[in-house]
Scaffold this motif. Structure first.
Motif, PDB file in Angstrom:
ATOM      1  N   ASP A 148      84.993  15.786  96.681  1.00  0.00           N
ATOM      2  CA  ASP A 148      85.625  16.232  97.917  1.00  0.00           C
ATOM      3  C   ASP A 148      85.319  15.263  99.043  1.00  0.00           C
ATOM      4  O   ASP A 148      84.347  14.523  98.983  1.00  0.00           O
ATOM      5  N   HIS A 173      91.716  20.771  93.697  1.00  0.00           N
ATOM      6  CA  HIS A 173      92.673  20.882  94.793  1.00  0.00           C
ATOM      7  C   HIS A 173      94.060  20.807  94.179  1.00  0.00           C
ATOM      8  O   HIS A 173      94.584  19.724  93.961  1.00  0.00           O
ATOM      9  N   ASP A 220      91.599  19.887 101.052  1.00  0.00           N
ATOM     10  CA  ASP A 220      92.672  20.874 101.052  1.00  0.00           C
ATOM     11  C   ASP A 220      93.587  20.639 102.227  1.00  0.00           C
ATOM     12  O   ASP A 220      93.121  20.431 103.346  1.00  0.00           O
TER      13      ASP A 220
END
Ligand SMILES: Cc1cc2nc3c(=O)[nH]c(=O)nc-3n(C[C@H](O)[C@H](O)[C@H](O)COP(=O)(O)OP(=O)(O)OC[C@H]3O[C@@H](n4cnc5c(N)ncnc54)[C@H](O)[C@@H]3O)c2cc1C
Ligand code: SF4
Ligand code: SF4
Lengths: 410, 169
Positions: free
Chosen positions: A279, A287, A316
């Motif tokens: 991330d 995601h 996101d």
């Protein structure tokens, strides 16, 4: 060098193109189990509402695109992977050898534990095949029930309404789009839908589905019985990893990959909805969104072609148009402990803006009812720029985010 | 600092849009010209170039699409509705393919693709096919259309490096 890609969605197709751009000589084989040319699931709502035909759902409009790039397409289903011998086994018994492999098999919809969902008038809304089926059954005046008011549910609502159906939305959670919107925005979207004439039932379960080719009867709790001509199930998705059993490729929630999109097995990579990667803020996660499918695929392909590249990390980001009310969310829109929040709400006009900060950085955002320059929120968050004096200004007036970005980036 | 918003054809002399906040007086002629180009009337809400006013500092910053070499908007588009103009290198919306999904508007980290509610499509700077109206309209030379002898990946690279310096503004 023989590159093989499993899955011909946006991730697979982007990877094939990136491989070709970086390795003019290599052999590239793109395997997908859906019939027809590669298409985009995201185009399905627009197909349903009739603003495009199937032609318009294609990922690449040019018919010769893959020939020109010398990317071979194979319609087949991969059953298993032998990592040691670098071999894929297909459902028709065929075998495919590879030097480097990309797993881009995406995700598939799941059913909640409700009896009777195997009835012929129950359908997901995930593939082109599903869309054709829905178009056959959702016509002027038909009674359609949508199970699940998440992202996919909301995004197809407008299409269903435009087809003239009488729509009921049943959601077990207490609000709409819980994984993308906070309480405030979720409730506003719900009120908006109700004002547009949709029968929305949150905190409601479907206990039983009975029916045949002619019609359905649903048992709701609370709410009693409901008759329907079609039930569309949009209750979430899970990564397609079943064929990896025994392959040695580590699967947790999704296929675990490092910052180069490599799996636990060298020479085998994963990208798109199916991968669980790094991330933007250090964590790990899935995601399942279009922009990340493409970005992870590019990084995977560059590494496969020998150009070492690390992904800056997935984030996101969603934009959702629910019957004309447009919402976005980015990053850690839920906020973090010890962080700061700035928000502005105009319930009457369905407008909402919320910014989440951690120290001097923006880490997440939600917008409702405004679309102007929202991309700057991504820029501000993912670049991890310190806001300096702009932190205080944004706390005072969050609408100035674009100014902040222009000032900081210029 | 002068910003060059260029195209990305490699090994070829091309022109690029150069924006110089130092020379901008905030007259908004560019916004008028751009919206006129886009929809045949003056409507700054539909201008694809924006001038940000920082009144405290008496500073004006003209801002538009950087025509990224590897464009986030184009990569994210699910139906290949953003093409590259072979002449200018501009990333151009192909209106009859765009389904209006808006994914490009959140994927572009500069906030320079925007949704046009009236058309149900997105809009962005297309460099006017090689003769940008904003540059023609700018009376102070803050926006110019200049020869670019560089392929300039620097802005992208700079962004990707996640630079962490404090904002001195
Ligand atoms: C109706 C709808 C609307 C959406 N709207 C948005 C949106 O607005 N924004 C957004 O960001 N995302 C949206 N999405 C999600 C987006 O479509 C996905 O994130 C994206 O498709 C992921 O791309 P992918 O290439 O990873 O996987 P996929 O597109 O799922 O492609 C994977 C392919 O691999 C095939 N496959 C799987 N297993 C095998 C196997 N064993 N052998 C061979 N082939 C196999 C699958 O059948 C599929 O064709 C939407 C999805 C739907 C259904
Ligand atoms: S719209 Fe954004 S992502 Fe697309 S080319 Fe311009 S600056 Fe780059
Ligand atoms: S809004 Fe149009 S151009 Fe933008 S991503 Fe969607 S289809 Fe492509």
């Amino acid at each position: 060098m023989k590159y093989v890609i499993v899955g011909s969605g946006p991730a697979g197709v982007t990877a094939a193109e990136t491989l070709r751009a970086n390795d003019p000589q290599g052999e590239i084989l793109l395997i997908g189990d859906e019939p027809g040319p590669p298409y985009s699931r995201m185009a399905i709502p627009y197909l349903l509402e009739g603003s495009i035909g199937e032609e318009g759902t294609r990922l690449r409009p040019d018919r010769d695109h893959f020939d020109r790039l010398q990317v071979a397409l194979l319609e087949a289903r991969v059953e298993s992977l032998d990592s040691e011998d670098r071999l894929l086994v297909l459902s028709d018994g065929g075998r495919v050898q590879f030097d480097r492999l990309l797993l881009a098999t995406g995700s598939r919809p799941v059913n909640p534990p409700v009896e009777g969902l195997d009835s012929p008038l129950v359908r997901h809304c995930w593939t082109l095949e599903d869309a054709r089926h829905i178009m056959d059954h959702a016509s002027q005046g038909s009674r359609v029930v949508l199970l699940g008011a998440g992202f996919i549910g909301c995004i197809i609502m407008e299409a269903l309404v435009k087809r003239g159906v009488r729509l009921t939305v049943v959601e077990a959670g207490d609000r709409m789009v819980p994984r993308m919107m906070d309480q405030v925005a979720g409730h506003l979207i719900e009120r908006w839908c109700i004002e547009q004439g949709i029968d929305v039932r949150t905190s409601t379960r479907i206990n039983l589905v009975e029916g045949n080719e002619k019609g359905l009867r649903l048992q709701l709790e609370p709410g009693g019985d409901l008759e329907a001509d079609l039930l569309v199930v949009a209750a979430g998705v899970v990564p397609n990893t079943g064929f990896l059993e025994g392959s040695g490729v580590t699967v947790e929630q999704g296929i675990r990959v490092d910052a180069r999109q490599q799996t636990s097995v060298p020479a085998i990579y994963a990208a798109g909805d199916v991968c669980e990667g790094v991330d933007w803020d250090g964590g790990h996660g899935i995601h399942a969104i279009q922009p990340m499918a493409v970005e992870t695929a590019r990084v995977a392909a560059l590494n496969m072609a020998g150009r070492e590249t690390e992904h800056v990390g997935s984030m996101d980001m969603n934009v959702l148009d629910t019957l004309g009310l447009i919402a976005t969310s980015f990053g850690r829109w839920q906020g973090v402990e010890g962080g700061d929040t700035a928000s502005l709400l105009d319930e009457r006009r369905f407008r909402y803006l919320k910014l989440q900060f951690e120290g001097e950085r923006l880490i997440g955002a939600i917008t409702l009812g405004t679309t102007d320059q929202v991309g700057a929120l991504r820029g501000l968050i993912q670049s991890r720029r310190r806001l300096g004096r702009w932190k205080e200004r944004l706390m005072q007036d969050p609408t100035r985010f674009m100014e902040a970005w222009a000032a900081i980036a210029s | 600092m002068v910003k060059r918003y260029r195209n990305n054809k490699e090994n070829e002399m091309q022109r690029s849009l150069s924006l110089d906040p130092e020379k901008c007086t905030g007259c908004l002629q560019c916004e008028m010209a751009c919206s006129n180009e886009y929809e045949g009337r003056f409507n700054p809400a539909h201008s694809r170039i924006k001038v940000f006013a920082f009144h405290d500092e008496g500073r004006f910053v003209p801002y538009t699409c950087t025509q990224c070499a590897d464009a986030w908007c184009r990569n994210a588009c699910p139906v290949d509705a953003i093409a590259i103009d072979a002449n200018t290198g501009a990333k151009v919306i192909v209106e009859n393919r765009c389904v209006g999904c808006k994914v490009c508007t959140i994927a572009c980290p500069f906030g320079t693709v925007n949704y046009d509610h009236t058309r149900g499509k997105v809009m962005k700077c297309d460099l006017c096919g090689g003769d940008p109206a904003c540059a023609r309209a700018c009376p102070t030379g803050a926006i110019t259309w200049v020869d670019a002898d560089w392929t300039g990946y620097d802005r992208m690279r700079q962004w990707a490096e996640k630079t962490d310096n404090a904002a001195h503004v």
